[in-house]
Motif scaffolding. Structure first.
Motif, PDB file in Angstrom:
ATOM      1  N   ALA A 368      -9.154   4.752  -9.718  1.00 25.45           N
ATOM      2  CA  ALA A 368      -7.899   4.562  -9.234  1.00 25.45           C
ATOM      3  C   ALA A 368      -7.035   3.648  -9.877  1.00 25.45           C
ATOM      4  N   THR A 375      -7.314   8.804  -6.696  1.00 27.94           N
ATOM      5  CA  THR A 375      -7.080   8.195  -5.427  1.00 27.94           C
ATOM      6  C   THR A 375      -8.314   7.621  -4.863  1.00 27.94           C
ATOM      7  N   GLN A 376      -9.347   8.059  -5.261  1.00 29.91           N
ATOM      8  CA  GLN A 376     -10.736   7.937  -4.753  1.00 29.91           C
ATOM      9  C   GLN A 376     -11.398   6.633  -5.258  1.00 29.91           C
ATOM     10  N   LYS A 405      -3.951  -0.899  -6.846  1.00 27.39           N
ATOM     11  CA  LYS A 405      -4.503   0.676  -6.831  1.00 27.39           C
ATOM     12  C   LYS A 405      -5.867   0.602  -6.287  1.00 27.39           C
ATOM     13  N   ASP A 408      -6.086  -0.540  -2.912  1.00 26.97           N
ATOM     14  CA  ASP A 408      -5.550   0.636  -1.768  1.00 26.97           C
ATOM     15  C   ASP A 408      -6.405   1.733  -1.788  1.00 26.97           C
ATOM     16  N   ALA A 409      -7.177   2.286  -2.699  1.00 29.66           N
ATOM     17  CA  ALA A 409      -8.122   3.368  -2.860  1.00 29.66           C
ATOM     18  C   ALA A 409      -9.378   3.187  -1.879  1.00 29.66           C
TER      19      ALA A 409
END
Length: 719
Positions: A368, A375-376, A405, A408-409
């Motif tokens: 990510a 996104t993982q 990021k 967030d993931a």
């Protein structure tokens, strides 16, 4: 780097492509990491070579050797993205691939998934022929039928064909007749015959190996031609050599003929680098641990040499379970895939337990934090959140990564686990470390060793990040981080000799063997290997070194012990030396030796090698000022405190031999980052390697430099 003669090493990994240029006159090297381009791997290579050569202002024309390793063919087997392949075999043996060994690798698993054959049944056809185990033709080959079957396979879409006839290792005449006739009728087909690829007993393993070779052969042919052409377009006219799984080099035509030999080329180069740097540090027993963006590998280096195996499993259904993959009979540096890479994805299972891998984000979309669509949460994201990585200096500053990021993931899974984001990140880091330590522990024990005997040599982009913690879990007291650790596999390419392994099945009894015939067979396979050496390194075939071995067993046993033998030529007087070599190997393997019994020679082997080894290799770890190694501090998560703390950051390239410092600390260079845990001490040896003492005992000789001492004082005051 100054103008001179250069060797160029290129190692394509699942996430990064590593490129190293070595000045053969000046003895220095420099490197660059480029994101791998999976759909067109040569594009990432060319872009990376251009970047490195333009940055260092190097003339392409001065390159006199290019050595290449790639995971392309391994990935093709794993992902089942090879050519549509057909099989022509002896009548009655169509289902050899399906029947395999009729063995379940997990006996009580009712839902077990066995490895799927690379060739489906409708593309497996038969031809009338039969040769006995003594090589005598029992039924002549129906050549017309073989050609007809090839036509049926081509009409069904096959572009590559494997020909595997019964007992072809004893007499290849039928396979060669079929190959020649089919090639004349269908010149567009790629053809692999078992007597060329794997001339040895055991039908399933021989068939599996030949089919795998046919499966990747069209891919290898096109890829190597494109790579060669693109490198030459840059202005590099040097020959392209390929790294083999056995740790040796060969020329492109040999690699295209039997590309299955390239399966473990990158990890083999990493093992060579491990042996080199371990020896330079004066430590001959090391575990070479290489962790990249996609996978991690471990190789045992004993007495300065990697172990060689002659059996390999590809495309396992369960990554760490022996017997769950496709058997491939090739010579390879013995290593295991021991867990995850930086791109391995973290997730919660059905019970809410945290798991890491085996799925990987690779280079596209990547973790990510790369900002490329991933996104993982991955291992790299966790390491960034923990403060182990510098966002501005990642991969030598060639790409930026985003902490926000990464956080967030992780946030959704952390919330489900009732953990803070840093705690969840430490959970990912700890679990992947334990996964790798557990696999390493078993691998070392199965070979009769305790891990504490070894030092752990850390390479790859992730090896220095995780290695000290893994070493502690294994009960090891020392870790070695060599210079240029992140590109060690590419460096290993520069140290490799030209090496060709040849073998053939004979099935003779040692007590009654025709010694002239045995010597003649060894001479034949050695001449064949020397011819390939000559084609790789002109003029060196005659002087090449040959190591003879044989697969021996007591009469009546089902499997053999591969035994290194004394040099030839062999006569009746050689009986005692060969028997003693076998008995010693047998005792080491099984702990005891039967009191009597004749000895059978099943296969004979010769490993012929020449050249290789860059004893004066130096590694440029980056241009830094002479003011000292200290580069301030960075917030790093310490598990013992369950919180962040300011720890010193050192620039690897500024260290001098004899310096020492204590952990916790971070050591950065362009291609990797070393995390030194609390209570560890580090000394810089004469070769530039960092020797980490994990028992917290002070190193005996080195004295800290003033810059390092000052940083330590500042940290003590801050705490």
């Amino acid at each position: 780097m100054q103008a001179g003669k250069y060797a160029l090493g290129i190692d394509i990994g699942g996430t990064f492509t590593d490129i190293v240029v070595y000045d053969t006159q000046g003895g220095t090297s420099t490197s660059h990491k480029e994101l791998t381009t999976p759909k067109a791997p040569h594009e990432g290579v060319i872009r990376g070579v251009r970047t490195l050569f333009e940055r260092e202002v190097l003339p392409y024309a001065n390159v006199d050797r290019v050595i290449h390793a790639t995971t392309l063919f391994t990935n093709a087997l794993i992902e089942r993205k090879g050519a549509v392949t057909g099989l022509i075999t002896t009548a009655g043996f169509r289902d050899t691939l399906e029947m395999a060994r009729e063995h379940k690798y997990e006996l009580f698993d009712l839902h077990i998934e066995l490895p799927r054959p690379l060739v489906p049944r409708h593309l497996r056809l038969e031809a009338a022929e039969r040769i006995g185990p003594d090589g005598v033709v029992q039924q002549p080959l129906d050549v017309a039928q073989a050609v007809e079957q090839a036509g049926r396979l081509a009409a069904a879409g096959a572009t590559s064909i494997a020909i595997v006839f019964l007992h072809a290792y004893a007499n290849p005449v039928h396979e060669r007749m079929a190959r020649d006739a089919i090639a004349a009728a269908y010149p567009e087909l790629f053809i692999s015959i078992s007597s060329d690829v794997s001339p040895q007993i055991r039908e399933y393993e021989r068939t599996s190996t030949t089919v795998a070779n046919a499966y990747v052969k069209p891919l290898a042919d096109g890829y190597l031609d494109r790579m060669n052409a693109r490198i030459q377009q840059l202005g590099i006219q040097a020959p392209l050599f390929m790294m083999l799984s056995n740790g040796g080099l060969t020329h492109v035509d040999e690699a295209k003929r039997v590309p299955i030999q390239l399966l473990e080329s990158g990890p083999a180069a990493g093992a060579l680098a491990g042996a080199f740097f371990g020896g330079r540090a004066g430590i001959e027993d090391v575990l070479a641990f290489d962790m990249g963006g996609t996978t991690a590998k471990l190789a045992i280096i004993e007495a300065g040499k990697p172990l060689i195996a002659h059996r390999f499993e590809a495309s396992r259904e369960k990554r760490l379970t022996e017997g769950s993959g496709l058997p491939i009979s090739i010579s390879t540096i013995e290593l295991i895939e021991i867990g995850a890479g930086g791109g391995s994805i973290a997730h919660l299972d059905a019970l809410g337990l945290l798991k890491v891998g085996p799925e990987s984000a690779g280079s596209l979309p990547g973790p990510a934090c790369y900002g490329r669509g991933g996104t993982q949460p991955t291992v790299t994201d966790a390491n960034l959140v923990l403060g182990f990585l510098d966002p501005a200096a990642f991969a030598g500053g060639t790409m930026s990564i985003d902490v926000a990021k990464a956080e967030d993931a992780m946030r959704p899974l952390a919330a489900q686990s009732n953990l803070s984001v840093p705690e969840f990140a430490w959970g990912i880091h700890s679990i992947v470390n334990e996964n790798m330590a557990a696999a390493a522990r078993v691998h070392v024990a199965e070979r009769g060793h305790h891990a504490g005997k070894f030092a752990l040599l850390l390479t790859g982009g992730g090896g220095p990040l995780h290695g000290c913690e893994i070493a502690r879990r294994l009960g090891m007291t020392r870790a070695i981080c060599p210079p240029g650790a992140g590109v060690a596999s590419a460096l290993g390419l520069l140290m490799a000799p030209a090496r060709i392994d040849r073998m053939v099945s004979v099935g003779w009894t040692l007590e009654t063997v025709d010694w002239a015939a045995l010597e003649a067979e060894y001479g034949r396979i050695e001449r064949d290997a020397r011819a390939v050496i000559d084609a790789t390194l002109p003029g060196q075939g005659a002087a090449a070194r040959s190591q003879r071995a044989a697969d021996l067993r007591f009469a009546g046993q089902g499997f053999e012990v591969i035994t290194d033998l004394p040099a030839g030529p062999y006569t009746a007087d050689s009986y005692g030396a060969i028997r003693e070599a076998f008995l010693a190997t047998y005792a080491k393997t099984f702990g005891q030796v039967p009191p009597r019994g004749n000895i059978e020679i099943i296969n004979i082997r010769a490993a012929v090698s020449a050249g290789g080894g860059e004893g004066g290799l130096d590694v440029d770890t980056g241009a830094v000022s002479a003011a000292g190694a200290a580069r301030g501090t960075r917030r790093m998560y310490l598990a013992e405190r369950k919180d962040y703390a300011e720890v010193p950051v050192y620039e690897r390239g500024a260290f001098k031999a004899g310096q020492a410092f204590r952990g916790p600390a971070i050591v950065q260079e362009a291609s990797s980052t070393l995390i030194v845990p609390p209570r560890a001490t580090v000394e810089v040896d004469a070769g530039g390697s960092l020797i980490v003492h994990l028992d917290a005992a002070a190193p005996s000789a080195p004295v800290p430099s003033p810059a390092i001492e000052e940083s330590e004082k500042q940290r003590a005051c801050a705490n």
